[in-house]
Design a protein around this motif. Structure first.
Motif, PDB file in Angstrom:
ATOM      1  N   LYS A  94       0.787  -1.231   0.000  1.00 37.87           N
ATOM      2  CA  LYS A  94       0.000   0.000   0.000  1.00 37.87           C
ATOM      3  C   LYS A  94       0.819   1.281   0.000  1.00 37.87           C
ATOM      4  O   LYS A  94       0.397   2.276  -0.576  1.00 37.87           O
ATOM      5  CB  LYS A  94      -0.960  -0.011   1.197  1.00 37.87           C
ATOM      6  N   PHE A  95       1.968   1.277   0.668  1.00 31.45           N
ATOM      7  CA  PHE A  95       2.848   2.444   0.652  1.00 31.45           C
ATOM      8  C   PHE A  95       4.287   1.960   0.715  1.00 31.45           C
ATOM      9  O   PHE A  95       4.643   1.162   1.580  1.00 31.45           O
ATOM     10  CB  PHE A  95       2.580   3.385   1.826  1.00 31.45           C
ATOM     11  N   LYS A  96       5.096   2.450  -0.188  1.00 34.44           N
ATOM     12  CA  LYS A  96       6.519   2.121  -0.214  1.00 34.44           C
ATOM     13  C   LYS A  96       7.273   3.345  -0.703  1.00 34.44           C
ATOM     14  O   LYS A  96       6.712   4.209  -1.397  1.00 34.44           O
ATOM     15  CB  LYS A  96       6.791   0.938  -1.142  1.00 34.44           C
ATOM     16  N   GLN A  97       8.546   3.438  -0.345  1.00 34.07           N
ATOM     17  CA  GLN A  97       9.364   4.561  -0.799  1.00 34.07           C
ATOM     18  C   GLN A  97      10.833   4.184  -0.752  1.00 34.07           C
ATOM     19  O   GLN A  97      11.272   3.456   0.137  1.00 34.07           O
ATOM     20  CB  GLN A  97       9.119   5.788   0.082  1.00 34.07           C
ATOM     21  N   LYS A  98      11.554   4.676  -1.731  1.00 36.01           N
ATOM     22  CA  LYS A  98      13.005   4.522  -1.763  1.00 36.01           C
ATOM     23  C   LYS A  98      13.632   5.843  -1.356  1.00 36.01           C
ATOM     24  O   LYS A  98      13.392   6.873  -1.988  1.00 36.01           O
ATOM     25  CB  LYS A  98      13.469   4.119  -3.162  1.00 36.01           C
ATOM     26  N   TYR A  99      14.418   5.819  -0.299  1.00 36.09           N
ATOM     27  CA  TYR A  99      15.104   6.970   0.269  1.00 36.09           C
ATOM     28  C   TYR A  99      14.101   7.961   0.878  1.00 36.09           C
ATOM     29  O   TYR A  99      12.894   7.883   0.664  1.00 36.09           O
ATOM     30  CB  TYR A  99      15.984   7.670  -0.768  1.00 36.09           C
ATOM     31  N   GLY A 100      14.624   8.876   1.687  1.00 32.72           N
ATOM     32  CA  GLY A 100      13.784   9.885   2.312  1.00 32.72           C
ATOM     33  C   GLY A 100      13.962   9.909   3.814  1.00 32.72           C
ATOM     34  O   GLY A 100      14.927   9.377   4.372  1.00 32.72           O
ATOM     35  N   TYR A 101      13.016  10.552   4.497  1.00 33.83           N
ATOM     36  CA  TYR A 101      13.032  10.645   5.955  1.00 33.83           C
ATOM     37  C   TYR A 101      11.730  10.057   6.479  1.00 33.83           C
ATOM     38  O   TYR A 101      10.630  10.443   6.045  1.00 33.83           O
ATOM     39  CB  TYR A 101      13.172  12.095   6.416  1.00 33.83           C
ATOM     40  N   PHE A 102      11.846   9.126   7.438  1.00 31.43           N
ATOM     41  CA  PHE A 102      10.718   8.411   8.015  1.00 31.43           C
ATOM     42  C   PHE A 102      10.665   8.729   9.509  1.00 31.43           C
ATOM     43  O   PHE A 102      11.684   8.618  10.196  1.00 31.43           O
ATOM     44  CB  PHE A 102      10.883   6.902   7.826  1.00 31.43           C
ATOM     45  N   GLU A 103       9.482   9.084  10.006  1.00 29.47           N
ATOM     46  CA  GLU A 103       9.382   9.461  11.420  1.00 29.47           C
ATOM     47  C   GLU A 103       8.045   9.029  12.003  1.00 29.47           C
ATOM     48  O   GLU A 103       6.997   9.137  11.358  1.00 29.47           O
ATOM     49  CB  GLU A 103       9.525  10.972  11.568  1.00 29.47           C
ATOM     50  N   ALA A 104       8.072   8.533  13.243  1.00 30.94           N
ATOM     51  CA  ALA A 104       6.856   8.228  13.990  1.00 30.94           C
ATOM     52  C   ALA A 104       6.983   8.809  15.388  1.00 30.94           C
ATOM     53  O   ALA A 104       8.068   8.791  15.986  1.00 30.94           O
ATOM     54  CB  ALA A 104       6.620   6.722  14.069  1.00 30.94           C
ATOM     55  N   ARG A 105       5.893   9.303  15.901  1.00 30.58           N
ATOM     56  CA  ARG A 105       5.836   9.839  17.263  1.00 30.58           C
ATOM     57  C   ARG A 105       5.047   8.843  18.110  1.00 30.58           C
ATOM     58  O   ARG A 105       3.858   8.596  17.857  1.00 30.58           O
ATOM     59  CB  ARG A 105       5.181  11.214  17.277  1.00 30.58           C
ATOM     60  N   ILE A 106       5.722   8.265  19.115  1.00 28.99           N
ATOM     61  CA  ILE A 106       5.185   7.089  19.801  1.00 28.99           C
ATOM     62  C   ILE A 106       5.293   7.250  21.312  1.00 28.99           C
ATOM     63  O   ILE A 106       6.292   7.744  21.835  1.00 28.99           O
ATOM     64  CB  ILE A 106       5.956   5.820  19.381  1.00 28.99           C
ATOM     65  N   LYS A 107       4.265   6.784  22.002  1.00 27.86           N
ATOM     66  CA  LYS A 107       4.290   6.637  23.462  1.00 27.86           C
ATOM     67  C   LYS A 107       4.414   5.145  23.735  1.00 27.86           C
ATOM     68  O   LYS A 107       3.511   4.357  23.425  1.00 27.86           O
ATOM     69  CB  LYS A 107       3.012   7.201  24.083  1.00 27.86           C
ATOM     70  N   LEU A 108       5.551   4.746  24.313  1.00 23.67           N
ATOM     71  CA  LEU A 108       5.881   3.333  24.466  1.00 23.67           C
ATOM     72  C   LEU A 108       5.246   2.723  25.710  1.00 23.67           C
ATOM     73  O   LEU A 108       4.992   3.414  26.696  1.00 23.67           O
ATOM     74  CB  LEU A 108       7.400   3.170  24.521  1.00 23.67           C
ATOM     75  N   PRO A 109       5.002   1.397  25.703  1.00 23.50           N
ATOM     76  CA  PRO A 109       4.444   0.725  26.877  1.00 23.50           C
ATOM     77  C   PRO A 109       5.470   0.608  28.001  1.00 23.50           C
ATOM     78  O   PRO A 109       6.648   0.940  27.824  1.00 23.50           O
ATOM     79  CB  PRO A 109       4.055  -0.654  26.326  1.00 23.50           C
ATOM     80  N   VAL A 110       5.024   0.117  29.147  1.00 19.88           N
ATOM     81  CA  VAL A 110       5.853   0.130  30.354  1.00 19.88           C
ATOM     82  C   VAL A 110       6.155  -1.265  30.883  1.00 19.88           C
ATOM     83  O   VAL A 110       7.283  -1.598  31.197  1.00 19.88           O
ATOM     84  CB  VAL A 110       5.167   0.968  31.460  1.00 19.88           C
ATOM     85  N   GLY A 111       5.132  -2.103  31.050  1.00 18.88           N
ATOM     86  CA  GLY A 111       5.288  -3.386  31.728  1.00 18.88           C
ATOM     87  C   GLY A 111       6.306  -4.306  31.074  1.00 18.88           C
ATOM     88  O   GLY A 111       6.382  -4.398  29.851  1.00 18.88           O
ATOM     89  N   ARG A 112       7.081  -4.994  31.869  1.00 19.45           N
ATOM     90  CA  ARG A 112       8.161  -5.845  31.385  1.00 19.45           C
ATOM     91  C   ARG A 112       7.645  -6.939  30.445  1.00 19.45           C
ATOM     92  O   ARG A 112       6.598  -7.517  30.641  1.00 19.45           O
ATOM     93  CB  ARG A 112       8.883  -6.504  32.563  1.00 19.45           C
ATOM     94  N   GLY A 113       8.456  -7.225  29.412  1.00 20.68           N
ATOM     95  CA  GLY A 113       8.178  -8.340  28.520  1.00 20.68           C
ATOM     96  C   GLY A 113       7.682  -7.952  27.142  1.00 20.68           C
ATOM     97  O   GLY A 113       7.491  -8.816  26.289  1.00 20.68           O
ATOM     98  N   LEU A 114       7.491  -6.646  26.882  1.00 22.43           N
ATOM     99  CA  LEU A 114       6.991  -6.193  25.587  1.00 22.43           C
ATOM    100  C   LEU A 114       8.137  -5.671  24.724  1.00 22.43           C
ATOM    101  O   LEU A 114       9.157  -5.200  25.236  1.00 22.43           O
ATOM    102  CB  LEU A 114       5.928  -5.108  25.765  1.00 22.43           C
ATOM    103  N   TRP A 115       7.939  -5.724  23.427  1.00 24.95           N
ATOM    104  CA  TRP A 115       8.974  -5.391  22.450  1.00 24.95           C
ATOM    105  C   TRP A 115       8.315  -4.567  21.345  1.00 24.95           C
ATOM    106  O   TRP A 115       7.685  -5.100  20.451  1.00 24.95           O
ATOM    107  CB  TRP A 115       9.582  -6.682  21.922  1.00 24.95           C
ATOM    108  N   SER A 116       8.441  -3.257  21.442  1.00 24.18           N
ATOM    109  CA  SER A 116       7.864  -2.357  20.441  1.00 24.18           C
ATOM    110  C   SER A 116       8.903  -2.010  19.385  1.00 24.18           C
ATOM    111  O   SER A 116      10.096  -1.921  19.688  1.00 24.18           O
ATOM    112  CB  SER A 116       7.357  -1.072  21.106  1.00 24.18           C
TER     113      SER A 116
END
Length: 284
Positions: free
Chosen positions: A107-129
């Motif tokens: 659905k969306f692809k790109q060659k080269y450029g700048y990629f950015e996401a603004r994220i609030k990460l989880p806390v509890g142990r054992g997760l992998w974002s």
């Protein structure tokens, strides 16, 4: 438990910052501005690229119901729930957790450029974002995949079709909650995932632990160059003729199992990963 779930759902509101240019000099065109005011299925999938409901080493199923938008955010909810599910290819598995992901495969692809996401990460142990890029395996023009030794792959009725090109996995951000916000991981991997695997890897360790708020994770990708950014500040770079030179699609996920996520704090579940926006620019 119901009260906890309600609190989680209604505690997040989007506070997207003004759209600014990438922290890299040049003339830029915004090619994707996803603010998650609603779920846009013309850009995002909530399923893996294969008929599977989970990655090979994962301890969770990735389910549609665990992905939704709320108050201008995209949310992945990670739950403790014992499930027995059958993949589209007929394989049945039992797992103890469910979580969510989105990808822009086909659905969306790109060659080269700048990629950015603004994220609030989880806390509890054992997760992998994670926020990562993979080489386009889309079969839209010439039944395209990637050359062996670069990033061999699948996705054509279980056959493999290859073209010349330098594919790689690029991890813009990988965060294991057991690190307690003291660091996160960046990487580029190529030449498969067996003994031939080659990598550029690093960790970002801020002077102070990054708090529980939103943070911007970015990547500048140009010919023979990768540069990683945290909140607009350069944190790592990789200069090499081996840098990918083929279109890539995006994945955002919260996983369990594999790597170092071996002990999950179930008392913290359900947990949320909250994504305010995803933006992509192309250099003019």
């Amino acid at each position: 438990m119901f009260a906890i779930i309600l609190l989680i759902i209604f505690s997040f509101s989007s506070v997207s910052a003004e759209i600014t240019k990438p922290p890299v000099e040049g003339n830029w065109t915004l090619t994707l501005n996803e603010n998650f005011d609603s779920f846009n299925n013309t850009i995002w999938n909530t399923k893996l690229e294969t008929p599977k409901l989970t990655y090979r080493r994962s301890s969770c199923f990735f389910l549609d119901d665990n992905v939704y938008t709320q108050n201008g955010n995209l949310l992945f909810v990670t739950k403790f729930e014992k499930l027995k599910l059958t993949d589209l290819d007929g394989e049945t598995k039992k797992l103890k957790y469910s979580s969510g992901l989105v990808n822009s495969f086909t659905k969306f692809k790109q060659k080269y450029g700048y990629f950015e996401a603004r994220i609030k990460l989880p806390v509890g142990r054992g997760l992998w974002s994670a926020f990562w890029l993979m080489p386009d395996r889309l079969l839209d023009v010439n039944n395209v995949s990637f050359q062996k030794g670069m990033r061999s792959t699948k996705i054509v009725e279980r056959s493999e079709i290859f073209i010349n090109g330098k594919g790689m996995e690029i991890d813009i951000m990988e965060y294991l909650t057991e690190w307690k916000r003291k660091k996160y991981h960046i990487a580029a991997h190529w030449d498969g995932y067996s003994e031939s695997l080659k990598s550029h890897r690093g960790f970002y360790k801020p002077e102070k632990e990054f708090d529980d708020g939103y943070h911007k994770f970015g990547l500048y990708w140009a010919k023979d160059l990768l540069v990683w950014y945290f909140d607009g500040i350069e944190i790592n770079r990789f200069e090499s003729p081996r840098v990918a030179d083929v279109p890539m699609y995006m994945i955002l996920s919260t996983n369990l199992g594999g790597w170092a996520t071996w002990r999950v704090e179930r008392d913290h579940l359900p947990e949320q990963t909250v994504i305010d926006y995803v933006r992509v620019w192309q250099s003019n």
